[in-house]
Motif scaffolding. Structure first.
Motif, PDB file in Angstrom:
ATOM      1  N   PHE A  41       0.887  -1.157   0.000  1.00  0.00           N
ATOM      2  CA  PHE A  41       0.000   0.000   0.000  1.00  0.00           C
ATOM      3  C   PHE A  41       0.919   1.199   0.000  1.00  0.00           C
ATOM      4  N   ARG A  42       0.416   2.356  -0.365  1.00  0.00           N
ATOM      5  CA  ARG A  42       1.279   3.514  -0.502  1.00  0.00           C
ATOM      6  C   ARG A  42       1.924   3.849   0.838  1.00  0.00           C
ATOM      7  N   GLY A  43       3.240   4.021   0.796  1.00  0.00           N
ATOM      8  CA  GLY A  43       4.019   4.265   1.994  1.00  0.00           C
ATOM      9  C   GLY A  43       4.653   3.019   2.578  1.00  0.00           C
ATOM     10  N   HIS A  44       4.209   1.846   2.151  1.00  0.00           N
ATOM     11  CA  HIS A  44       4.805   0.586   2.594  1.00  0.00           C
ATOM     12  C   HIS A  44       5.789   0.131   1.515  1.00  0.00           C
ATOM     13  N   HIS A  45       6.286  -1.104   1.630  1.00  0.00           N
ATOM     14  CA  HIS A  45       7.282  -1.531   0.655  1.00  0.00           C
ATOM     15  C   HIS A  45       6.659  -2.318  -0.498  1.00  0.00           C
ATOM     16  N   LEU A  46       7.428  -2.484  -1.537  1.00  0.00           N
ATOM     17  CA  LEU A  46       7.124  -3.371  -2.659  1.00  0.00           C
ATOM     18  C   LEU A  46       8.065  -4.551  -2.576  1.00  0.00           C
ATOM     19  N   ASP A  47       7.548  -5.751  -2.728  1.00  0.00           N
ATOM     20  CA  ASP A  47       8.411  -6.898  -3.000  1.00  0.00           C
ATOM     21  C   ASP A  47       7.987  -7.479  -4.351  1.00  0.00           C
ATOM     22  N   PRO A  48       8.919  -8.081  -5.093  1.00  0.00           N
ATOM     23  CA  PRO A  48       8.623  -8.482  -6.473  1.00  0.00           C
ATOM     24  C   PRO A  48       7.520  -9.526  -6.593  1.00  0.00           C
ATOM     25  N   TRP A  49       7.380 -10.421  -5.614  1.00  0.00           N
ATOM     26  CA  TRP A  49       6.343 -11.454  -5.699  1.00  0.00           C
ATOM     27  C   TRP A  49       4.960 -10.826  -5.589  1.00  0.00           C
ATOM     28  N   ASP A  50       4.735 -10.033  -4.556  1.00  0.00           N
ATOM     29  CA  ASP A  50       3.413  -9.447  -4.350  1.00  0.00           C
ATOM     30  C   ASP A  50       3.081  -8.400  -5.408  1.00  0.00           C
ATOM     31  N   HIS A  51       4.098  -7.693  -5.890  1.00  0.00           N
ATOM     32  CA  HIS A  51       3.915  -6.777  -7.010  1.00  0.00           C
ATOM     33  C   HIS A  51       3.353  -7.527  -8.224  1.00  0.00           C
ATOM     34  N   THR A  52       3.920  -8.710  -8.495  1.00  0.00           N
ATOM     35  CA  THR A  52       3.466  -9.517  -9.629  1.00  0.00           C
ATOM     36  C   THR A  52       2.066 -10.055  -9.398  1.00  0.00           C
ATOM     37  N   GLU A  53       1.782 -10.492  -8.181  1.00  0.00           N
ATOM     38  CA  GLU A  53       0.439 -10.991  -7.861  1.00  0.00           C
ATOM     39  C   GLU A  53      -0.619  -9.923  -8.124  1.00  0.00           C
ATOM     40  N   ALA A  54      -0.334  -8.694  -7.717  1.00  0.00           N
ATOM     41  CA  ALA A  54      -1.277  -7.599  -7.938  1.00  0.00           C
ATOM     42  C   ALA A  54      -1.437  -7.304  -9.425  1.00  0.00           C
ATOM     43  N   ALA A  55      -0.345  -7.388 -10.174  1.00  0.00           N
ATOM     44  CA  ALA A  55      -0.422  -7.160 -11.615  1.00  0.00           C
ATOM     45  C   ALA A  55      -1.285  -8.222 -12.285  1.00  0.00           C
ATOM     46  N   MET A  56      -1.155  -9.466 -11.850  1.00  0.00           N
ATOM     47  CA  MET A  56      -1.988 -10.533 -12.401  1.00  0.00           C
ATOM     48  C   MET A  56      -3.463 -10.265 -12.117  1.00  0.00           C
ATOM     49  N   ALA A  57      -3.754  -9.765 -10.924  1.00  0.00           N
ATOM     50  CA  ALA A  57      -5.140  -9.447 -10.594  1.00  0.00           C
ATOM     51  C   ALA A  57      -5.687  -8.366 -11.517  1.00  0.00           C
ATOM     52  N   LEU A  58      -4.867  -7.382 -11.853  1.00  0.00           N
ATOM     53  CA  LEU A  58      -5.318  -6.336 -12.776  1.00  0.00           C
ATOM     54  C   LEU A  58      -5.655  -6.931 -14.134  1.00  0.00           C
ATOM     55  N   ASP A  59      -4.881  -7.896 -14.578  1.00  0.00           N
ATOM     56  CA  ASP A  59      -5.191  -8.538 -15.858  1.00  0.00           C
ATOM     57  C   ASP A  59      -6.524  -9.263 -15.820  1.00  0.00           C
ATOM     58  N   THR A  60      -6.892  -9.845 -14.678  1.00  0.00           N
ATOM     59  CA  THR A  60      -8.176 -10.547 -14.609  1.00  0.00           C
ATOM     60  C   THR A  60      -9.333  -9.588 -14.847  1.00  0.00           C
ATOM     61  N   ALA A  61      -9.126  -8.299 -14.542  1.00  0.00           N
ATOM     62  CA  ALA A  61     -10.187  -7.298 -14.696  1.00  0.00           C
ATOM     63  C   ALA A  61     -10.072  -6.524 -15.997  1.00  0.00           C
ATOM     64  N   GLY A  62      -9.174  -6.957 -16.873  1.00  0.00           N
ATOM     65  CA  GLY A  62      -9.018  -6.281 -18.154  1.00  0.00           C
ATOM     66  C   GLY A  62      -8.182  -5.024 -18.099  1.00  0.00           C
ATOM     67  N   GLU A  63      -7.504  -4.786 -16.973  1.00  0.00           N
ATOM     68  CA  GLU A  63      -6.650  -3.600 -16.851  1.00  0.00           C
ATOM     69  C   GLU A  63      -5.249  -3.946 -17.362  1.00  0.00           C
ATOM     70  N   HIS A  64      -5.193  -4.264 -18.655  1.00  0.00           N
ATOM     71  CA  HIS A  64      -3.958  -4.789 -19.226  1.00  0.00           C
ATOM     72  C   HIS A  64      -2.849  -3.748 -19.312  1.00  0.00           C
ATOM     73  N   ASP A  65      -3.194  -2.507 -19.566  1.00  0.00           N
ATOM     74  CA  ASP A  65      -2.159  -1.476 -19.642  1.00  0.00           C
ATOM     75  C   ASP A  65      -1.490  -1.272 -18.286  1.00  0.00           C
ATOM     76  N   ALA A  66      -2.291  -1.257 -17.231  1.00  0.00           N
ATOM     77  CA  ALA A  66      -1.730  -1.101 -15.887  1.00  0.00           C
ATOM     78  C   ALA A  66      -0.857  -2.289 -15.526  1.00  0.00           C
ATOM     79  N   ALA A  67      -1.307  -3.490 -15.886  1.00  0.00           N
ATOM     80  CA  ALA A  67      -0.504  -4.680 -15.618  1.00  0.00           C
ATOM     81  C   ALA A  67       0.808  -4.628 -16.399  1.00  0.00           C
ATOM     82  N   ALA A  68       0.739  -4.217 -17.652  1.00  0.00           N
ATOM     83  CA  ALA A  68       1.964  -4.127 -18.461  1.00  0.00           C
ATOM     84  C   ALA A  68       2.954  -3.150 -17.843  1.00  0.00           C
TER      85      ALA A  68
END
Length: 357
Positions: A41-68
């Protein structure tokens, strides 16, 4: 912005309406930085695994540009050895807060890239990300031990940590299958990766002594199944063996025994595991049981302490918890890309779970 019309395929009775799904997707998008990074969440950290998990979720909703954009962030900030650091403050690549390089964090890019390709059919994206995936897999396999298991990480000074985590190695097993699928799609066979995946699967199935003892954690219970190494009757036996230990009826799945703490991420991953085993009814029940973790605005609390001083804890609304829910819902709803990644029907022959052969 995602609208309910775009999330009608994410409707699941007792779990999400189209409006609720749109809210959840909007919550992940709100946390994403302009450069594509998706921190917890904003102000917390990013780790590559959870970053990727969130990107995959965006693809499920058709938010392909954001995932890319999320995958482009990984491509831009990959280290020369194929890795990423374990944590970046607020997703800022200039503010590394953990210089360790964890093997399962780095491998998961292959799962995300394959998922995005299946969701979009974007050959240019796959061509652009192939060197990223290749370098990441090679980094990870340099940590593979003679027994097949994958060492946990490299310390900041480069020292390898050869102790292996069962959850991490199981996640890597799934990532290797996806990496091999990408290689097959590009007609660039990687026989060494196939051998590595086979050795890893053998260790997961038959040699628990090669991994650190973390059996108090629910992830060590279900991840060998979720990652595709344990299938069929062995998967069912494994899940049944600890069901009563980890599943709290009506509340979700414990993170760690004996703590009275259920967590959304583990609950959604167990639901995804059950779905991959062909047990959609039980998967739905698990997802319905964590409705109490949904917060106003559509995001989900990380967990809930259900004994003593009952309370939401920690008080954080994480992108990866919301992401794991969307992925589980997408799988139960038959989303083609998500089912292919987690059931394996688009993986190289011989590497798919029994349910998909």
């Amino acid at each position: 912005m995602t609208s309910p019309e775009r999330t009608e395929h994410l409707v699941l009775p007792g779990v999400l309406t189209a409006e609720q799904a749109a809210e959840t997707v909007a919550g992940i998008l709100a946390a994403q930085r302009e450069d594509g990074a998706i921190p917890w969440f904003r102000g917390h950290h990013l780790d590559p695994w959870d970053h990727t998990e969130a990107a995959m979720a965006l693809d499920t909703a058709g938010e392909h540009d954001a995932a890319a954009r999320a995958y482009e962030w990984l491509a831009r900030h990959q280290n020369g050895d194929g890795s990423w650091y374990a944590a970046y403050h607020d997703g800022d690549h200039r503010q590394v807060t953990d210089h360790g390089r964890e093997s399962n964090f780095c491998a998961y890019v292959a799962v995300g890239v394959w998922h995005h390709y299946l969701a979009t059919g974007d050959d240019t994206f796959l061509d652009r990300m192939w060197p990223v995936v290749y370098a990441a897999v090679e980094f990870v396999l340099r940590l593979q031990q003679p027994g097949g298991q994958i060492g946990w990480k490299r310390e900041p000074d480069g020292t390898p940590v050869t102790d292996a985590l069962l959850t991490g190695s199981s996640s890597i097993h799934q990532a290797l299958r996806c990496a091999l699928a990408i290689a097959e799609e590009r007609e660039e066979p990687q026989p060494d990766w196939e051998l590595a995946a086979g050795a890893l699967a053998h260790a997961i199935r038959h040699h628990p002594e090669r991994f650190l003892d973390k059996n108090r954690y629910s992830m060590d219970w279900y991840y060998p199944v979720l990652g595709g190494a344990v299938t069929g009757a062995a998967a069912k036996e494994r899940i049944e063996s600890a069901w009563d230990d980890f599943v709290v009826p009506g509340l979700g799945v414990r993170c760690v025994l004996p703590n009275p703490w259920v967590t959304g991420g583990e609950s959604c991953e167990l639901a995804l595991t059950l779905w991959a085993m062909g047990e959609s009814d039980r998967a739905l029940e698990i997802l319905q049981s964590i409705a109490h973790l949904r917060a106003p605005g559509g995001m989900y609390w990380t967990g809930y302490v259900f004994e003593g001083n009952r309370a939401v804890w920690p008080e954080e609304l994480t992108t990866w918890t919301a992401g794991s829910l969307l992925l589980a819902v997408a799988a139960l709803g038959g989303d083609e890309a998500t089912t292919a990644v987690f059931c394996g029907d688009r993986l190289p022959r011989g590497l798919a779970p029994d349910c998909c052969r």
